[in-house]
Motif scaffolding. Sequence first.
Motif, PDB file in Angstrom:
ATOM      1  N   GLU A   1       0.816  -1.206   0.000  1.00 46.84           N
ATOM      2  CA  GLU A   1       0.000   0.000   0.000  1.00 46.84           C
ATOM      3  C   GLU A   1       0.856   1.264   0.000  1.00 46.84           C
ATOM      4  O   GLU A   1       1.845   1.347   0.722  1.00 46.84           O
ATOM      5  N   VAL A   2       0.449   2.236  -0.801  1.00 41.00           N
ATOM      6  CA  VAL A   2       1.177   3.510  -0.831  1.00 41.00           C
ATOM      7  C   VAL A   2       0.522   4.454   0.166  1.00 41.00           C
ATOM      8  O   VAL A   2      -0.447   5.129  -0.132  1.00 41.00           O
ATOM      9  N   GLN A   3       1.028   4.434   1.363  1.00 39.89           N
ATOM     10  CA  GLN A   3       0.497   5.306   2.417  1.00 39.89           C
ATOM     11  C   GLN A   3       1.442   5.256   3.599  1.00 39.89           C
ATOM     12  O   GLN A   3       1.665   4.200   4.192  1.00 39.89           O
ATOM     13  N   HIS A   4       2.043   6.409   3.923  1.00 38.68           N
ATOM     14  CA  HIS A   4       2.954   6.448   5.050  1.00 38.68           C
ATOM     15  C   HIS A   4       3.045   7.860   5.587  1.00 38.68           C
ATOM     16  O   HIS A   4       2.994   8.821   4.824  1.00 38.68           O
ATOM     17  N   LYS A   5       3.192   7.972   6.904  1.00 39.55           N
ATOM     18  CA  LYS A   5       3.227   9.318   7.471  1.00 39.55           C
ATOM     19  C   LYS A   5       4.569  10.008   7.252  1.00 39.55           C
ATOM     20  O   LYS A   5       4.677  11.223   7.368  1.00 39.55           O
ATOM     21  N   ASP A   6       5.583   9.231   6.911  1.00 36.07           N
ATOM     22  CA  ASP A   6       6.880   9.815   6.593  1.00 36.07           C
ATOM     23  C   ASP A   6       6.933  10.092   5.080  1.00 36.07           C
ATOM     24  O   ASP A   6       6.853   9.164   4.277  1.00 36.07           O
ATOM     25  N   PRO A   7       7.067  11.373   4.703  1.00 40.07           N
ATOM     26  CA  PRO A   7       7.004  11.697   3.274  1.00 40.07           C
ATOM     27  C   PRO A   7       8.083  11.006   2.446  1.00 40.07           C
ATOM     28  O   PRO A   7       7.876  10.727   1.266  1.00 40.07           O
ATOM     29  N   ARG A   8       9.214  10.710   3.057  1.00 42.65           N
ATOM     30  CA  ARG A   8      10.285  10.056   2.288  1.00 42.65           C
ATOM     31  C   ARG A   8       9.921   8.603   1.991  1.00 42.65           C
ATOM     32  O   ARG A   8      10.142   8.103   0.892  1.00 42.65           O
ATOM     33  N   VAL A   9       9.349   7.929   2.981  1.00 42.60           N
ATOM     34  CA  VAL A   9       8.910   6.552   2.755  1.00 42.60           C
ATOM     35  C   VAL A   9       7.791   6.540   1.717  1.00 42.60           C
ATOM     36  O   VAL A   9       7.779   5.735   0.782  1.00 42.60           O
ATOM     37  N   PHE A  10       6.865   7.473   1.877  1.00 41.10           N
ATOM     38  CA  PHE A  10       5.758   7.606   0.930  1.00 41.10           C
ATOM     39  C   PHE A  10       6.299   7.804  -0.487  1.00 41.10           C
ATOM     40  O   PHE A  10       5.835   7.162  -1.438  1.00 41.10           O
ATOM     41  N   ALA A  11       7.304   8.661  -0.621  1.00 42.00           N
ATOM     42  CA  ALA A  11       7.900   8.937  -1.943  1.00 42.00           C
ATOM     43  C   ALA A  11       8.468   7.657  -2.556  1.00 42.00           C
ATOM     44  O   ALA A  11       8.306   7.399  -3.746  1.00 42.00           O
ATOM     45  N   ARG A  12       9.121   6.849  -1.737  1.00 43.70           N
ATOM     46  CA  ARG A  12       9.723   5.617  -2.241  1.00 43.70           C
ATOM     47  C   ARG A  12       8.635   4.649  -2.722  1.00 43.70           C
ATOM     48  O   ARG A  12       8.748   4.021  -3.761  1.00 43.70           O
ATOM     49  N   GLN A  13       7.559   4.555  -1.947  1.00 45.32           N
ATOM     50  CA  GLN A  13       6.448   3.667  -2.331  1.00 45.32           C
ATOM     51  C   GLN A  13       5.822   4.128  -3.647  1.00 45.32           C
ATOM     52  O   GLN A  13       5.557   3.323  -4.546  1.00 45.32           O
ATOM     53  N   LEU A  14       5.617   5.435  -3.745  1.00 42.95           N
ATOM     54  CA  LEU A  14       4.999   5.975  -4.956  1.00 42.95           C
ATOM     55  C   LEU A  14       5.942   5.804  -6.148  1.00 42.95           C
ATOM     56  O   LEU A  14       5.501   5.495  -7.264  1.00 42.95           O
ATOM     57  N   ALA A  15       7.243   5.974  -5.907  1.00 44.03           N
ATOM     58  CA  ALA A  15       8.231   5.837  -6.979  1.00 44.03           C
ATOM     59  C   ALA A  15       8.175   4.436  -7.586  1.00 44.03           C
ATOM     60  O   ALA A  15       8.327   4.264  -8.797  1.00 44.03           O
ATOM     61  N   ALA A  16       7.938   3.436  -6.752  1.00 45.56           N
ATOM     62  CA  ALA A  16       7.886   2.062  -7.270  1.00 45.56           C
ATOM     63  C   ALA A  16       6.763   1.906  -8.294  1.00 45.56           C
ATOM     64  O   ALA A  16       6.934   1.281  -9.336  1.00 45.56           O
ATOM     65  N   VAL A  17       5.619   2.508  -8.001  1.00 48.21           N
ATOM     66  CA  VAL A  17       4.483   2.423  -8.930  1.00 48.21           C
ATOM     67  C   VAL A  17       4.739   3.269 -10.179  1.00 48.21           C
ATOM     68  O   VAL A  17       4.455   2.840 -11.300  1.00 48.21           O
ATOM     69  N   PHE A  18       5.310   4.455  -9.997  1.00 46.59           N
ATOM     70  CA  PHE A  18       5.603   5.311 -11.155  1.00 46.59           C
ATOM     71  C   PHE A  18       6.678   4.674 -12.042  1.00 46.59           C
ATOM     72  O   PHE A  18       6.636   4.798 -13.263  1.00 46.59           O
ATOM     73  N   THR A  19       7.635   4.013 -11.437  1.00 44.15           N
ATOM     74  CA  THR A  19       8.684   3.342 -12.218  1.00 44.15           C
ATOM     75  C   THR A  19       8.076   2.274 -13.117  1.00 44.15           C
ATOM     76  O   THR A  19       8.407   2.161 -14.301  1.00 44.15           O
ATOM     77  N   GLU A  20       7.148   1.516 -12.534  1.00 43.11           N
ATOM     78  CA  GLU A  20       6.480   0.482 -13.313  1.00 43.11           C
ATOM     79  C   GLU A  20       5.592   1.091 -14.407  1.00 43.11           C
ATOM     80  O   GLU A  20       5.561   0.594 -15.539  1.00 43.11           O
ATOM     81  N   SER A  21       4.927   2.190 -14.066  1.00 41.77           N
ATOM     82  CA  SER A  21       4.093   2.879 -15.059  1.00 41.77           C
ATOM     83  C   SER A  21       4.963   3.364 -16.206  1.00 41.77           C
ATOM     84  O   SER A  21       4.577   3.282 -17.372  1.00 41.77           O
ATOM     85  N   CYS A  22       6.138   3.854 -15.882  1.00 43.19           N
ATOM     86  CA  CYS A  22       7.079   4.353 -16.886  1.00 43.19           C
ATOM     87  C   CYS A  22       7.545   3.200 -17.781  1.00 43.19           C
ATOM     88  O   CYS A  22       7.684   3.357 -18.987  1.00 43.19           O
ATOM     89  N   ARG A  23       7.750   2.040 -17.190  1.00 34.26           N
ATOM     90  CA  ARG A  23       8.186   0.887 -17.973  1.00 34.26           C
ATOM     91  C   ARG A  23       7.146   0.496 -19.029  1.00 34.26           C
ATOM     92  O   ARG A  23       7.484   0.258 -20.186  1.00 34.26           O
ATOM     93  N   VAL A  24       5.878   0.464 -18.624  1.00 29.88           N
ATOM     94  CA  VAL A  24       4.858  -0.004 -19.570  1.00 29.88           C
ATOM     95  C   VAL A  24       4.423   1.097 -20.539  1.00 29.88           C
ATOM     96  O   VAL A  24       3.759   0.823 -21.537  1.00 29.88           O
ATOM     97  N   LEU A  25       4.801   2.332 -20.255  1.00 31.21           N
ATOM     98  CA  LEU A  25       4.396   3.479 -21.080  1.00 31.21           C
ATOM     99  C   LEU A  25       5.219   3.538 -22.365  1.00 31.21           C
ATOM    100  O   LEU A  25       6.416   3.272 -22.363  1.00 31.21           O
ATOM    101  N   LYS A  26       4.565   3.884 -23.470  1.00 32.01           N
ATOM    102  CA  LYS A  26       5.288   4.118 -24.726  1.00 32.01           C
ATOM    103  C   LYS A  26       6.155   5.371 -24.581  1.00 32.01           C
ATOM    104  O   LYS A  26       5.841   6.262 -23.785  1.00 32.01           O
ATOM    105  N   ASP A  27       7.204   5.466 -25.401  1.00 28.81           N
ATOM    106  CA  ASP A  27       8.117   6.601 -25.283  1.00 28.81           C
ATOM    107  C   ASP A  27       7.441   7.937 -25.580  1.00 28.81           C
ATOM    108  O   ASP A  27       7.841   8.967 -25.057  1.00 28.81           O
TER     109      ASP A  27
END
Length: 721
Positions: free
Chosen positions: A543-569
């Motif tokens: 789950e992407v939800q954390h009271k520490d913004p840095r942890v939250f950023a890392r969780q969100l980055a994982a999903v964005f990284t995957e979104s970037c992978r499947v996205l066309k250029d």
Amino acid sequence: MNAAPDKIGHVPATAATALESDFPQIEISQIAEQESWRKEINRPIYHIHKWWATRLGSVFRGITLGALSQPGTDTWEQFYKTHDLAGKVVLDPFMGSGTTLGEAVKLGAKAVGCDINPVSTFLVRQAFTPVSEAELRAAFKRLERDVAPEIRRYYQTRDPQTGELIQVLYYFWVKTVTTPEGEVIPLLSRYVFSQDAYPKKKPRAQIVCPDCWGVQEDRYDATDLRCQHCGNQFNPQKGPAAGQYVTAESGQRYRIKELLPKDGSPPSHRMYAMMALRADGSKVYLPVRDEDLALYEEAQVRLSREALPLPEASVRPGHNTDQARGYNYTHWRDFFNARQLLCLGLLLREILTIDDLAVQEQMLCLFSSTLEFNNLFCSFKGEGTGAVRHMFSNHILKPERTPLENSVWGTEKSSGTFSTLFESRLLRAKRYLDEPFEIAFEYDQDGNRKGSRKTVASHSIRARRVETWDELDTADHGLLILNGDSSRLPVPAGSVDAVVTDPPYFDFVHYSELSDFFFAWLSPVLRHRYPWMAREDSSDQGEVQHKDPRVFARQLAAVFTESCRVLKDDGVLAFSFHHSRAEGWAAIYEAISEAGLAVVAAHPVHAELRGASPKTAAKDPISLDAILVCRKKAFALHRSSAIQDVRQSVDALSSRLQAAGLRISAGDRFVIGAAQTLIARAADDLGFDEIKEHLETIRLGVRATAREVESGVVDVHLATV
DNA sequence: CGCGCGTAGTTACCTAAAGT
DNA sequence: ACTTTAGGTAACTACGCGCG
């Protein structure tokens, strides 16, 4: 393409979509505002079941259209046209209630949605399942014949005037505490328990006598009353409960929480009044008599004897659940009284006998919706206001001092019951699948807005549900609805034309804690059908939800990284966001950078108003969302700009939106400024603290400006910062 | 321990548009 | 034309924290 001060964002030389340069923010904000008045009526498919953060469909139609259109396309000109973008694929990795999917399939595109929350996956699958109205009505009729009479018999009382049995709409309950001396005190702050929404116009109110519990009518503001039943003289405005304290007969004051049952059980209740429906259709308030108590006890006895599919799960500790746990609500079944458990259990047991699984699941979804209005966390809103305030109207789990017991099956005059929600939610949503519509404004000869109408601008929603990427690839109008962690999607690289989403906001609602309320009922009956329903609760490690913004950023980055992978250029990733604090934006910046993306444009637009928490509302209410548009870093042209340019964009944008009639607060100016800062610093690869500092500077800058503008002080430029 | 202060949570009231 | 619905918002109140 342009450096005009009234446009925000810098168009990369390589712009591949219309969204990178153009967004009809004013036109769409106006429609969005209109849509937000009655969301469940304007976009019924996204309101088939409770979800906590539903996005405005018109905004996401605009985003999706822009993201799938060639650069230079006038999105507004295309907004009401019927499109058939067959072959395009849109992904939403945080699908929630399914807004992106719906808007994408309305445009004729294919869509992939994924959410880590099983309740989301379940409700979105139901929303997009085409089942005919005739089939649903037939199933409803069967339930009405086989189980409704059994349920209704627990919501009856005798009309004292005619002696007939009549239907009860609502039972009024009050929590009670017991003092160490053994005195039982009802937690009423007033003895007026029902009044009109406009009490000055309609002063008639219902008052209960503290001595004999008789019910009588008088003015809502009466301060000196003589009970017409027992002669007791009392002040209806002064009940024993005030704030966190309660006063005993002796005058002794206690903290309410200290008088909760010592054995760890939830608070006790007393049923003290009813609203019933007379044969002639009029509503009448009645006192509770022995026969009404006996009927409740009958339900209690039957509950203990029947084998019913009731929730067994416990309430796990958490940010949103601790308030309820503090009142000893430790199991989800504690949220219901015996009659509610019995009637809900009877209804659910009957629904599970429906052979056609598609129809059965539609009814399960409706059943789950009904839960929200049929538990002890609901309250009475008063007459003329829509009677039931459901449990999630505040995004918290707050034990009600005076709960309202609704009737499970309902009458034609009920709200929030199985039979009324069948019409107002389920059938309405199915009709929207057949004929989806948009809101359009009408203008008089002088160009003034004179009203709005619904206009059809899409083919009917005939999305074909598929279970794998391969099926989606070959199907026209395919729709893939997944459950799981969006940092690992079963989708090949470079296959998605646009990612359109609404990520969780750092520090906001913890959905899975709340969705457990529904999951506790759904999981036991669906766990053998769907592997993602077979868990202890609806939470997940990913789950992407954390009271520490840095942890939250890392969780969100994982999903964005995957979104970037499947996205066309040449695709964009676009999402809506707002936050009142610099950390929230810094986390977004970090997640985007780490994923290999860069913000290339930002468009402010009317946000869904989250009335849930007034934490920021007092001073700087935010009514804007920023639509952040990202491209893969390698394909984005970066231009770093100075902080005064950011300030100028904020001024230009704010005055444009203000000229269009939107109220822009200091908080809104920060939303615009923060979004601009993310663009200006996209190429700089700043660390969390560095970007946070930039954002802080902007926050203070735009706030100061807002105050100066308000007080008429001449604008001071921030060039010195 | 009381006070001031900023913020979190509650209540009373208000409303646009649907429903009748 | 009136009532009902499902929401919203202003104003109030409680709470936690730092401070003298």
